[in-house]
Design an enzyme around this catalytic site. Structure first.
Site: not given
Ligand code: 8OZ
Length: 359
Positions: A235, A26, A180, A99, A227, A178, A175
């Site tokens: 997060n 990112t 999300y 992604q 992924r 992480n 994705h």
């Molecule tokens: C860093 C900053 C913002 C988003 C991830 C898409 O960790 C990200 C991300 C990484 O997968």
């Protein structure tokens, strides 16, 4: 000949000249309308010697955005912007996937259409930050998605996959890592649902599998990767028992035959060995290409490929500061240092101005 980081690899229908993958990164440099720009095309074309580029996380719908100036893949203008990128990378001899991203609760009301709450499996605020107006701020309290809204989420990924192919990408990476949206459904810290998408492992994996079925149905398994990050803590995400959860996810993925699984080992961008997890147990359940990621050195990458622990190795931050990372790894040459101040947002500085060895 034994496989090495610099030997070729057949990924679905494409030949990769080496096993070095550029991980999605990112960078918050999209233009108005969250459209990729000529500068973004230049950045990726500079890195076309990667065996495969996985371009940065791109929201599949407006609600899927969680940070300022991240690119989308849901409007005709965004497709046209990405076409500049794929044409530039292909002209430079490279291969590039996109992604596909929905951030779920890792967002802020100021980034959401109409200024409303971000969506999530459950109304639980993440202990996490997002990036808005040039600084890191707390994520907003989310609302729980209604059961009737979930087909629309799956449809957003399907349309985004179609758009990615229309934009000239060689494939997509879903994705599911992480912390999300898809990872929020998977893991019990974020998913307290009592319907068919919460509770049991089967239920928590349902959205991920429906998204993969939809994307594969749209563009084919040979162009669809995924992924995963079983134990990352970024997060504000975690699961109380990740091994059986991910054993199940990978077994189910094996039946769908996506072209690769991209595995983040340990904490994304942090410690690799903690929390402890048996990645070999996952690999043994899956027959396609295996991409390993997180803090690999060239020596670690060579060992993982030689031992058969991975087919491909993804490098993240080293690719930001070293456009010719493949050549540097091949020569054992020193790497440029990363300038953290220019990671997120801004222009060419710290983006397209890192020197190659030749320069
Ligand atoms: C860093 C900053 C913002 C988003 C991830 C898409 O960790 C990200 C991300 C990484 O997968």
């Amino acid at each position: 000949m034994t496989a090495s980081l610099f030997s070729s690899f057949r990924l679905g229908d494409i030949n990769l000249p080496n096993r070095v993958v550029m991980a999605p990164l990112t960078r918050n440099r999209a233009g108005p309308g969250n459209v990729a720009t000529p500068l973004i095309a230049e950045y990726y074309a500079q890195r076309a010697s990667a065996g495969l580029i996985v371009a940065e996380a791109s929201q599949v719908c407006p609600e899927g955005q969680g940070y300022e100036d991240t690119p989308g893949i849901h409007t005709p203008e965004q497709v046209a912007g990405w076409r500049l990128v794929t044409d530039a990378v292909h002209a430079a001899g490279g291969r590039i996937f996109l992604q596909l991203w929905h951030v779920g609760r890792i967002s802020h009301t100021s980034l959401q259409p109409g200024g409303v709450a971000p969506v999530a499996p459950s109304a639980i605020t993440a202990e996490a930050k997002t990036y808005v107006a040039g600084r890191f701020i707390d994520t907003s309290a989310p609302r729980a998605l209604a059961l009737a809204e979930l087909p629309g989420i799956v449809e957003s990924y399907r349309l985004a996959a179609r758009n990615a192919i229309a934009a000239g990408f060689d494939g997509v990476e879903v994705h599911a890592a992480n912390g999300y949206l898809i990872d929020q459904f998977l893991k019990d810290a974020a998913n307290h649902r009592t319907d068919a998408y919460g509770g049991s492992i089967e239920n928590r994996a349902r959205l991920l599998l429906e998204v993969m079925q939809a994307v594969i149905g749209e563009i084919g398994a040979a162009r669809t990767g995924i992924r995963l990050s079983p134990v990352t803590l970024v997060n504000g995400i975690s699961d109380s028992n990740p091994q059986p959860l991910f054993n199940y996810v990978v077994e189910q993925l094996d039946a769908l035959q996506p072209v690769f699984i991209h595995m983040i080992e340990g904490v994304t961008g942090g410690p690799r060995d903690e929390p402890a997890f048996d990645y070999a147990a996952l690999r043994q359940r899956y027959h396609g290409a295996w991409i390993a990621n997180n803090g690999y050195t060239a020596a670690m990458a060579e060992a993982a490929i030689a031992n058969g622990q991975a087919d491909l190795i993804a490098f993240g931050r080293p690719f930001i500061s070293n456009p010719d990372l493949v050549e540097r790894l091949r020569q054992g040459a020193p790497l440029n240092e990363l300038d953290k101040k220019t990671l997120y947002g801004g222009g060419a500085a710290g983006y397209t101005d890192y020197p190659t060895l030749a320069a």
